[in-house]
Design an enzyme around this catalytic site. Sequence first.
Site: not given
Ligand SMILES: [Zn+2]
Length: 174
Positions: A46, A51, A92-93, A134-135, A138
């Site tokens: 995701g 991001q 998380c990326l 999670h998204e 963000h």
């Molecule tokens: Zn993330």
Amino acid sequence: MYIELVKYPNINLRIKSENVTFPLDDKTERLIKYMTKAMYQHNGIGLAAIQVGYHRRIFVMDCTRYADKTQVFINPVVIKKSDETLTDFEGCLSAPGKRGEVERHLRITLKYQDKEGEEHTKTFYNLEARCIQHELDHLEGKLCIDYGKTTDSSGEEDLLKAMVESSSRVKSNT
Ligand SMILES: [Zn+2]
């Protein structure tokens, strides 16, 4: 082309994302393609627009990792969530090397628009439900490492590789 992601503790990750208007302009169409590319390039399941530096209420998701099942969510709103929750670790990326322990609803019903602006209401379970929550965080400028229990996964190379956006290590095989 290597896509650089916005990483913690960059304060831009704290910006609250804004709603998207339809029809999408060329810039937003390109942004969605760019986000999709970035997600697969970084082996994520995701990725939110913030991001890659755009505070728009858009995220992409593909929990299958087959790179052909990308789902695009625009202006998502939670309309229902299960009482049952599961606490698990998330990566998380945008925060490589860190994991946050987060309690999430097992089931979540989401209203969102697709690229054409068409509205959908759909219920998601387990890993997809976790990824969506999670998204959504963000979009509000929140990260999974904000929830309290955070651990560094440094020194655990294999774990680091497996630690992809929103992926729950325990449940990722479901
Ligand atoms: Zn993330």
